[in-house]
Structures are given as structure tokens and as C-alpha cells.
Design a protein around this motif. Structure first.
Motif, PDB file in Angstrom:
ATOM      1  N   LYS A 199      46.041  48.918  32.972  1.00 26.05           N
ATOM      2  CA  LYS A 199      45.372  49.222  34.259  1.00 26.05           C
ATOM      3  C   LYS A 199      44.462  48.071  34.680  1.00 26.05           C
ATOM      4  N   ILE A 200      43.738  47.530  33.718  1.00 20.96           N
ATOM      5  CA  ILE A 200      42.812  46.420  34.015  1.00 20.96           C
ATOM      6  C   ILE A 200      43.603  45.228  34.526  1.00 20.96           C
ATOM      7  N   GLY A 201      44.679  44.895  33.806  1.00 24.50           N
ATOM      8  CA  GLY A 201      45.488  43.742  34.193  1.00 24.50           C
ATOM      9  C   GLY A 201      46.104  43.922  35.562  1.00 24.50           C
ATOM     10  N   HIS A 202      46.583  45.124  35.818  1.00 26.03           N
ATOM     11  CA  HIS A 202      47.199  45.428  37.109  1.00 26.03           C
ATOM     12  C   HIS A 202      46.175  45.278  38.234  1.00 26.03           C
ATOM     13  N   ALA A 203      44.965  45.793  37.977  1.00 25.14           N
ATOM     14  CA  ALA A 203      43.897  45.726  38.995  1.00 25.14           C
ATOM     15  C   ALA A 203      43.536  44.278  39.312  1.00 25.14           C
ATOM     16  N   LEU A 204      43.405  43.458  38.297  1.00 23.39           N
ATOM     17  CA  LEU A 204      43.034  42.049  38.530  1.00 23.39           C
ATOM     18  C   LEU A 204      44.169  41.313  39.232  1.00 23.39           C
ATOM     19  N   ARG A 205      45.392  41.631  38.846  1.00 23.77           N
ATOM     20  CA  ARG A 205      46.536  40.947  39.450  1.00 23.77           C
ATOM     21  C   ARG A 205      46.638  41.287  40.939  1.00 23.77           C
ATOM     22  N   THR A 206      46.514  42.565  41.283  1.00 26.46           N
ATOM     23  CA  THR A 206      46.629  42.936  42.706  1.00 26.46           C
ATOM     24  C   THR A 206      45.411  42.447  43.488  1.00 26.46           C
ATOM     25  N   ALA A 207      44.252  42.380  42.846  1.00 27.17           N
ATOM     26  CA  ALA A 207      43.072  41.841  43.540  1.00 27.17           C
ATOM     27  C   ALA A 207      43.313  40.394  43.929  1.00 27.17           C
ATOM     28  N   LYS A 208      43.966  39.644  43.063  1.00 26.61           N
ATOM     29  CA  LYS A 208      44.257  38.238  43.358  1.00 26.61           C
ATOM     30  C   LYS A 208      45.218  38.149  44.547  1.00 26.61           C
ATOM     31  N   GLU A 209      46.221  39.034  44.560  1.00 24.98           N
ATOM     32  CA  GLU A 209      47.212  39.003  45.652  1.00 24.98           C
ATOM     33  C   GLU A 209      46.580  39.390  46.992  1.00 24.98           C
ATOM     34  N   LYS A 210      45.605  40.323  46.928  1.00 22.16           N
ATOM     35  CA  LYS A 210      45.010  40.821  48.184  1.00 22.16           C
ATOM     36  C   LYS A 210      43.747  40.055  48.581  1.00 22.16           C
ATOM     37  N   GLY A 211      43.212  39.255  47.680  1.00 26.99           N
ATOM     38  CA  GLY A 211      41.959  38.558  47.963  1.00 26.99           C
ATOM     39  C   GLY A 211      40.739  39.447  47.789  1.00 26.99           C
ATOM     40  N   ASP A 212      40.869  40.511  46.986  1.00 33.30           N
ATOM     41  CA  ASP A 212      39.734  41.407  46.744  1.00 33.30           C
ATOM     42  C   ASP A 212      38.779  40.821  45.703  1.00 33.30           C
ATOM     43  N   ASP A 213      37.592  41.391  45.629  1.00 33.36           N
ATOM     44  CA  ASP A 213      36.600  40.933  44.647  1.00 33.36           C
ATOM     45  C   ASP A 213      37.015  41.415  43.248  1.00 33.36           C
ATOM     46  N   PHE A 214      37.027  40.503  42.298  1.00 34.69           N
ATOM     47  CA  PHE A 214      37.537  40.836  40.968  1.00 34.69           C
ATOM     48  C   PHE A 214      36.628  41.805  40.229  1.00 34.69           C
ATOM     49  N   TYR A 215      35.310  41.570  40.341  1.00 32.38           N
ATOM     50  CA  TYR A 215      34.408  42.477  39.621  1.00 32.38           C
ATOM     51  C   TYR A 215      34.540  43.899  40.156  1.00 32.38           C
ATOM     52  N   ASP A 232      29.283  47.250  22.448  1.00 31.83           N
ATOM     53  CA  ASP A 232      29.702  47.124  23.843  1.00 31.83           C
ATOM     54  C   ASP A 232      30.376  45.777  24.071  1.00 31.83           C
ATOM     55  N   LEU A 233      31.181  45.730  25.143  1.00 33.12           N
ATOM     56  CA  LEU A 233      31.993  44.549  25.396  1.00 33.12           C
ATOM     57  C   LEU A 233      31.303  43.639  26.404  1.00 33.12           C
ATOM     58  N   ILE A 234      31.332  42.345  26.120  1.00 37.75           N
ATOM     59  CA  ILE A 234      30.824  41.343  27.056  1.00 37.75           C
ATOM     60  C   ILE A 234      32.019  40.493  27.461  1.00 37.75           C
ATOM     61  N   SER A 235      32.472  40.650  28.699  1.00 41.18           N
ATOM     62  CA  SER A 235      33.694  39.961  29.134  1.00 41.18           C
ATOM     63  C   SER A 235      33.383  38.949  30.216  1.00 41.18           C
ATOM     64  N   VAL A 236      33.892  37.757  30.025  1.00 42.73           N
ATOM     65  CA  VAL A 236      33.683  36.672  30.983  1.00 42.73           C
ATOM     66  C   VAL A 236      34.984  36.469  31.768  1.00 42.73           C
ATOM     67  N   VAL A 237      34.883  36.459  33.080  1.00 40.33           N
ATOM     68  CA  VAL A 237      36.074  36.339  33.936  1.00 40.33           C
ATOM     69  C   VAL A 237      35.876  35.197  34.928  1.00 40.33           C
ATOM     70  N   ASP A 238      36.892  34.395  35.111  1.00 41.08           N
ATOM     71  CA  ASP A 238      36.876  33.305  36.101  1.00 41.08           C
ATOM     72  C   ASP A 238      36.830  33.928  37.499  1.00 41.08           C
ATOM     73  N   ASP A 239      35.761  33.640  38.231  1.00 41.35           N
ATOM     74  CA  ASP A 239      35.533  34.292  39.522  1.00 41.35           C
ATOM     75  C   ASP A 239      36.411  33.728  40.637  1.00 41.35           C
ATOM     76  N   VAL A 240      37.106  32.622  40.368  1.00 38.81           N
ATOM     77  CA  VAL A 240      37.999  32.047  41.389  1.00 38.81           C
ATOM     78  C   VAL A 240      39.423  32.564  41.196  1.00 38.81           C
ATOM     79  N   SER A 241      39.875  32.586  39.942  1.00 39.64           N
ATOM     80  CA  SER A 241      41.263  32.961  39.674  1.00 39.64           C
ATOM     81  C   SER A 241      41.416  34.399  39.203  1.00 39.64           C
ATOM     82  N   GLY A 242      40.297  35.041  38.771  1.00 40.67           N
ATOM     83  CA  GLY A 242      40.399  36.403  38.242  1.00 40.67           C
ATOM     84  C   GLY A 242      40.922  36.458  36.821  1.00 40.67           C
ATOM     85  N   GLU A 243      41.070  35.308  36.170  1.00 45.70           N
ATOM     86  CA  GLU A 243      41.581  35.286  34.788  1.00 45.70           C
ATOM     87  C   GLU A 243      40.457  35.559  33.803  1.00 45.70           C
TER      88      GLU A 243
END
Lengths: 360, 437
Positions: A211-227, A296-307
Motif C-alpha cells: 500500500k505504501i509503495g502504491h501510494a508513493l508511486r501514484t503520488a509521483k504520477e499525479k504530482g501529489d505531496d509524498f508525505y 518506532d520507525l524513522i523513515s527518510v524519503v527523497d522529497d523530489v522523487s518520492g523514493e
């Protein structure tokens, strides 16, 4: 979105999502994609919900062990299957389901590889709901499931069976064997019944990764905010946004210790975030105050690519956001926190567990 | 020295004539994705120059872009992986798009040989096995890619296998060894070697077409192609190493800014069709990263650091992408064309973006002024200082420089100790930069 027979799209989403759950670790992501792609090609990968698991099933945890840097040059493949077969031979029984040890961009596909090449289903879950640096940091150990007998195998048809008391001992021995095997080994461990698995395994983590991967992938396609999309799928809190100022790491006894410094931007202007890691991100400090910590999880995500980024991928200059995701309730306990305490002490934190939602 | 510079891209073709580095005349026109000979001829013709005066031709062209996007003219290859008994179950190129993989991969064979991380052999090389494989491949594939784990650190097995195959293989079946091209990280290195081996056929076709066009204009001058590191190579070397031209048209724009504005450090924003590329330059060359991502396929033969914005983008993304490329306080931001500025400003005002001198012809101007050179990554199985590396490998560096089209007496060598992307192991990784004075 995710059916019980995984396909290539699911794989890509799982790898991305598992990297988020890997919290800075979890193995080299591209290697994970390759192993996962091979798994999809080799056989049908069936995802089994815990509730569908029979109480008398025989479950085994399949994972790789060794140097992640060696793994970038020489992959684990049939070592994983050999380990499973070696354990079956020793126990005189056949396994009926596989569990991943942890969630990570490489470690989740490794379990999928074993599943594809043995015809066994992979459980929708794992031992901790994130990635961890040490073997004993799992719900298996919290619930006193014995790690042994444990099989450690390599690609040259060698296999060793370990029968020791604790996960720490098993880790030390297994790592030594892995070095002898060329720096990597396939492992089959924590043999348990279906009933035990249902009690201990952190559920639904593979489908969550998808679900997480799908959300980030579609956000990239639509130009939505990744966070924004990430927080809809998980209960993530935006911890920080900014630019990576420095990353320092050093290898100590086979582990990558290090620190990432991020300088704040936008609403975090004039603030500084520091993340200390031991393979995975362990604790984050803002202006020298601890604000989130394991389990708890600390996750770092590239804010330009969503990776999502492992600590190997974090580089100076990258624009990133940092999300805090609560650990699963099976891990987010006093006992769960105690599994990580000795690491936090090395990293300079001596206190009790801090729930990030309660930090101002 | 009168030089014709050509920058050939999907969206446009630029042609520039320079004399001793100075801009004399330029022309430009739109192009199609497949870029035909007529389109190139049209742009050269517009220059209205006495082409007999041309002494050198420098070309920036990504020799793999169109072949990969259209899956055309790619060679069928065999991958021989020296790794028995491991690596038998991981098929190569497995993460490539299916259609591309089918077009490229003819055969995959695992042979004896290869090393563990500590240098101990996986198995011994079997010459008879290699020759048997070669016989199986004759007439069935266009090239062979030879790969092996840890070959960047221990290249003995790959070198031995390469010699065995090279001596026995027919001329029309070239062999490519991974340690000649890629860096540490097996998957990326195998991808790079495979892509290079497959791309040579397409490269040859394109280079021949361009030579034909030049001949029609009476231009009979030495021709060089731009590598993506901003340095030139001979056209023969380009045909053998087309992966080095990936993103080279972007690098040519960077070289154009560096020369036109007389700056060493900065950021370039370039709109090429519907794709915006943003990347830094430092020390008078594009900033190079080892890993290049071509639509999900990662190779580690090196390329310019850049952010490519293709899909739906927002002003925030553009701002962050630009910000992430500013590596130092002296970095100024340049746009390659007026259209680029207009495109970026659709997402917000960005003070500080300047239009470079010779905007619109930056690529051709940049490549016209580029110098011959090579960027070599070397891994040593011991700790070694920069000076010692320079002393021990000056001969190798000059040899490579000569192979790439330069004259050894013109070579100037610099060395830096580079961070290791992987493998601590007590090895030293060096970047050797050799270029014309």
C-alpha cells in the motif's frame, strides 16, 4: 490492489514500501528488486493472511545473513532454499509456510524468493514490522520462540545446523559461518507452529508495504505531496523537512554506525535534525532533544522523487522529508523498547521510551 | 583551429562553427525523435559556411537514447557470467522491461571462474568450457558481455576469459568485459556491460550516418564524440563504448555554460522537449555520479548528476530539485534557453536564474570547445596514496588517453581518492582524470 498471487507491480510497490518500513536499513534496494523479479519469474508467490494459517502448520523464517556490501557483488539465491531444505532434513518434517524475518527493500524479496522456489506461501507479516540490526530484536524472541534449530547454507551446497540457547549466540555463530561461506549465507530459523506464528508475527506488513509503495508511486504520477499520501496509509507524523547537510558512517564489527544531519526548510527553517543509526535509524534529535526512537520507525524519503532512502542512499544536498511511523503494538511495548535500549545507550540516550506523538 | 560542433537531441539540432574557441556562426532547428540524416543536413546547410575550412568535428549525441526508446537496432547479446557455482539462478537483466530484455538478451551462460570477496576463487577458469560456449554462440549473437562478481577488484579471471574468447572469436563477434567499463556493484555493472555490448550496433549505424552527412558537405575532418563527463573521445571509441554518451547532450549544454560564461561552478537547467534536467557542474566539468538511471535500469558506467523532471511537477518539486543541486555558495543558476526560463517560471518566479551567453546554441558551442580526455575509475587491493597512484599508473592513463583519441604528449593527469560505493575490504578507489592540456 494486492491479490494473494503477487505480480510484478505488487513487487515494485512492496520493494518501495518495505524500504520505508526498513527505516534506513533493510538491505540494498536494487538487489531486492532483482531478487524479487527473479522470484516472480521463478514461480507463483502466494501471500497468505495469518488468519488463513492452520494452527498445525509448520512455519519457518527465511532470511539472508552477511555483509550487505558483499551482497551488492554476489547475490544470495539458492542458498536460501538450501537452508530451508537442510532444516527440513534435520527436523524430519516439511515446512508449509514461510515468514520474512523483517521488512526491508531487500529482505522482504529474499523471503519471496524462498517462497517462489519452494512453492510455499509467504505469510503477510514478519518478525518486527520494520528492519532491525540484531537478530534478537523480534517478536519471535519477545515471545520466546526459539531461533534454533537454525540452518545456515551457502551456494556451494554446504549447510550447518546450529543448536544454541539464544538468538545472540546464534547470530554470532551464523555470522562467522557466513564469513567462511564468502561473506553471505542463507538462513532458515525460528521453526514454529501455525498457532505460534499467529501469536507472534506482526501481521499485514507485506500488504502494508504494498500500500505504501502504491501510494508513493501514484503520488509521483499525479504530482501529489509524498508525505501526505504516506500519512494517509500509515499513521506517519511529519518529523522534519530539509536538506541533508552531512552523512558520516563507520563500520564497527560488521555494523554501519553513523549520523545524518538535516538542515530544516519551510516550516522547519532554522531547525536541525540529527539521526543516529546502527544500520537502521535508531533515534532522531531536534535541537539536541530526542523526538523519536526505536522501536518506532524513522523513515527518510527523497522529497523530489518520492523514493525512500536507506542510509547508504542518503547523500549531502538531497531534499528530504523525515516521517515517524509508530511501531506495531506487538513491538511498541516496554519489553519491545528494552530490545533496543543497549543500542540507544551507545548512541547517547539513557532514558525511557518516548512516544513521538507526545513530543512537542 | 576551426571546429564544427553539433548537438543532436530529440527536440532540436544545433550546429556551431568556432574558431580557436570563439563563436563564429550558429544554426538550429527542431528535430524528430528518430533524427534523420536530412534533419542534420538541414541544420548544417543553414550555416552557409565554407566547410572545407572545418578542421575538426565535435558531436554531442546520446547514441543509446533512440535505440532504447524505440527498441531498434540493438544487438542481440550473450552474457557469460564467470561465477560457477553461484549466480546460476539469478537471470541477468531480470528487472529490465520485458520487451527490451527480449530484444537484447540472446543467451545466458554461467561459466567456471570468478572470485569471492577475499579473492579466493569460486572455481577455476575452464578454457575448454569457454570455447565450447563460443561455438554455441557463433552466428546467434552480435556480441558477448563477460561479467563476474568482484571483477573490479579482482579482474584476473575476467581478463583471462576475455583473452581466450577474443583470440578465438570471429572479428564480427566483439567481446566486452565488465571490469573495463563498470564500477563496484555487480548488478549495475552487468547492466552497463550488457547495454554497451548491445548498443554498439546502433552506435555504428548512427555514426556511419553522420559521417555520410559530413561527407556530403565535403567535410573530411577527424570526428569526436562527447562523453557524458564533458570530455571527448574518438568516433571509433564512441562506437565501442556508447554507454559513455548517455546524457552527453546535457553535458554538452553544461560545457557550453562553462565556456560561454567562463565559470567553473554552477547549476544548469535545460528543457529538452518535455523533460527538464537540472544538474550541477564543478571544477569546469559536469559533476559525475557513478550510477545512472535510465528509466529504471541502473548502470554504473558513470554520468552527470542530474534531476530529470518528466511527469507531473509542481513548483515545490522544481524549487527542491534546483535547491538540491546547489553544491556551493558560488553556484549560479543558468538556463540553456529562453524557453527553459519560461517553462520554469510557469511554476513560480525563480530569481537568480540567468540566461547563459550563446543560449540556444549552448550544446553545440560546448561540444565544439570540449577537450579529449578520460575519467578512469581504478580499484587497488591495498591502501595507496594519490602520488603513488599517479606514479604507478601514468603509463596506463596515457595508454587509455591514446586509445580514446588523444596524443600522450598532450595528456595531463590528476588523481583523487574517491569514496567507495561498496566494499571496505582495505581497497582504495581512485578516480583518474586525464585530459588534453
Amino acid at each position: 490492489m494486492i491479490s494473494n498471487a503477487l505480480n510484478r507491480n505488487d513487487l515494485e510497490d512492496i520493494v518501495i514500501g518495505a524500504t520505508v518500513l526498513g527505516a534506513g536499513g533493510g538491505g540494498p534496494v536494487y538487489t531486492g528488486r532483482i531478487i524479487g523479479s527473479q522470484a516472480i519469474k521463478d514461480g507463483k508467490i502466494r501471500l497468505l493472511k495469518l488468519k488463513e494459517l492452520k494452527d498445525d502448520a509448520n512455519v519457518v523464517v527465511s532470511f539472508g545473513m552477511g555483509s550487505p556490501v558483499v551482497h551488492k557483488e554476489r547475490w544470495l539465491d539458492y542458498d536460501l532454499v538450501r537452508a530451508l531444505h537442510a532444516l527440513e532434513k534435520y527436523l524430519g518434517t516439511s515446512m508449509t509456510a514461510i515468514s520474512a524475518f523483517e521488512q526491508g527493500g531487500c529482505n522482504t524479496p529474499l523471503a519471496m524468493y524462498t517462497a517462489a522456489n519452494t512453492g510455499l506461501p509467504i505469510l503477510d507479516g514478519d518478525g518486527v514490522g520494520r528492519a532491525v540490526p540484531e537478530l534478537q530484536m523480534t517478536t519471535f524472541d519477545l515471545n520466546k520462540i526459539s531461533i534454533c534449530p537454525m540452518a545456515v547454507a551457502d551456494a556451494k551446497s554446504r549447510a550447518a545446523i546450529l543448536e544454541v540457547e539464544s538468538a545472540r549466540e546464534a547470530e554470532a555463530l551464523a555470522r562467522a559461518i557466513a564469513v567462511e561461506y564468502g561473506g553471505l549465507a542463507g538462513v532458515a530459523a525460528y521453526p514454529m507452529t501455525g498457532r505460534q506464528a499467529k501469536r507472534t508475527i506482526v501481521p499485514n506488513t507485506v500488504s502494508l508495504a504494498c500500500k505504501i509503495g502504491h501510494a508513493l508511486r501514484t503520488a509521483k504520477e499525479k504530482g501529489d505531496d509524498f508525505y501526505s499520501v504516506l500519512s494517509e496509509v500509515t499513521k506517519a507524523k511529519l518529523l522534519f523537512r530539509g536538506s541533508v547537510s552531512s552523512v558520516e558512517s563507520r563500520t564497527v564489527k560488521g555494523f554501519d554506525f553513523g549520523t545524518t544531519i538535516i538542515l530544516g526548510e519551510d516550516e522547519f527553517e532554522d531547525k536541525k535534525l540529527r539521526i543516529d543509526f546502527k544500520n537502521e535509524n535508531m533515534i532522531a534529535w531536534m535541537n539536541r532533544k530526542p523526538i523519536v526512537m526505536v522501536p518506532d520507525l524513522i523513515s527518510v524519503v527523497d522529497d523530489v522523487s518520492g523514493e525512500p532512502l536507506t542510509n547508504v542512499d542518503v547523500k549531502k544536498g538531497l531534499k528530504v522529508f523525515v516521517a515517524a511511523i509508530p511501531a506495531h503494538k506487538k513491538v511498541r511495548t516496554t519489553k519491545g523498547y528494552k530490545m533496543f535500549k543497549h543500542v540507544l545507550q551507545i548512541l547517547g540516550y539513557e532514558g525511557e521510551f518516548l512516544r513521538f506523538e507526545e513530543v512537542n | 583551429m576551426v571546429t564544427l560542433g553539433l548537438c543532436i537531441r530529440e527536440s532540436s539540432i544545433e550546429a556551431v562553427v568556432t574558431k580557436n574557441g570563439r563563436f563564429i556562426i550558429g544554426s538550429k532547428d527542431r528535430s524528430s525523435q528518430s533524427i534523420g540524416k536530412d534533419e542534420i543536413s538541414k541544420v548544417i546547410n543553414k550555416l552557409r559556411f565554407d566547410f572545407k575550412k572545418i578542421e575538426k568535428v565535435h558531436i554531442a549525441l546520446d547514441l543509446l537514447k533512440y535505440p532504447l526508446s524505440s527498441i531498434s537496432n540493438l544487438g542481440k547479446i550473450a552474457i557469460i557470467r564467470l561465477s560457477y557455482p553461484i549466480g546460476m539462478y539469478e537471470e541477468p537483466l531480470i528487472e529490465w522491461p520485458n520487451k527490451l530484455r527480449k530484444a537484447v538478451l540472446g543467451k545466458f551462460l554461467v561459466a567456471h571462474g570468478g572470485r569471492q570477496f577475499d579473492g579466493s576463487p569460486l572455481s577455476e577458469i575452464d578454457e575448454r568450457e569457454l570455447l565450447k560456449y563460443l561455438e554455441r554462440l557463433r552466428g546467434k549473437v552480435d556480441a558477448i558481455a563477460l561479467t563476474s562478481p568482484f571483477s573490479t577488484v579482482y579482474n584476473e579471471d575476467e581478463s583471462e576469459a576475455f583473452e581466450v574468447l577474443r583470440k578465438a572469436a570471429p572479428r564480427e563477434l566483439p567481446i566486452y568485459a565488465s571490469h573495463h567499463l563498470g564500477d563496484l556493484d555487480f548488478a549495475y555493472r552487468e547492466n552497463a556491460t550488457a547495454l554497451n555490448a548491445s548498443g554498439c550496433k546502433a552506435a555504428m549505424i548512427q555514426v556511419s550516418s553522420i559521417k555520410e552527412v559530413l561527407k556530403n558537405f565535403g567535410i573530411d575532418a577527424p570526428t569526436y564524440f562527447l562523453q557524458n563527463n564533458g570530455l571527448l573521445m574518438s568516433n571509433e571509441y564512441a562506437v565501442q563504448n556508447p554507454v559513455l554518451t548517455i546524457n552527453s547532450t546535457y553535458s554538452s549544454q553544461i560545457m557550453g555554460v562553462i565556456t560561454a560564461e567562463r565559470v567553473q561552478n554552477g547549476v544548469l537547467i535545460d528543457l529538452d522537449g518535455k523533460e527538464v534536467k537540472i544538474g550541477p557542474f564543478a571544477g569546469g566539468l559536469p559533476v559525475i555520479v557513478e550510477i545512472v538511471n535510465i528509466d529504471g535500469i541502473k548502470i554504473n558506467s558513470g554520468g552527470p548528476l542530474l534531476r530529470s523532471l518528466k511527469s507531473k511537477i509542481s513548483s515545490k518539486i522544481v524549487q527542491k530539485a534546483i535547491g538540491s543541486m546547489i553544491l556551493s555558495e558560488e553556484s549560479k543558476i543558468y538556463a540553456s534557453t529562453q524557453e527553459t526560463i519560461q517553462f520554469v517560471e510557469k511554476f513560480g518566479k525563480y530569481p537568480g536564474i540567468g540566461l547563459s551567453k550563446h543560449a540556444g546554441f549552448l550544446g553545440a558551442f560546448g561540444v565544439a570547445n570540449a577537450k579529449i580526455g578520460a575519467r578512469i575509475v581504478k580499484v587497488f587491493r591495498e591502501k595507496i596514496s594519490e602520488n603513488e597512484a599517479k606514479y604507478r599508473f601514468i603509463k596506463d592513463a596515457k595508454m587509455i588517453f591514446q586509445r580514446i583519441g588523444g596524443s600522450p604528449k598532450d595528456a595531463r593527469l590528476s588523481v583523487e581518492i574517491a569514496p567507495l560505493p561498496t566494499l571496505p575490504l582495505g581497497v582504495t578507489r581512485l578516480i583518474l582524470l586525464v585530459k588534453s592540456k
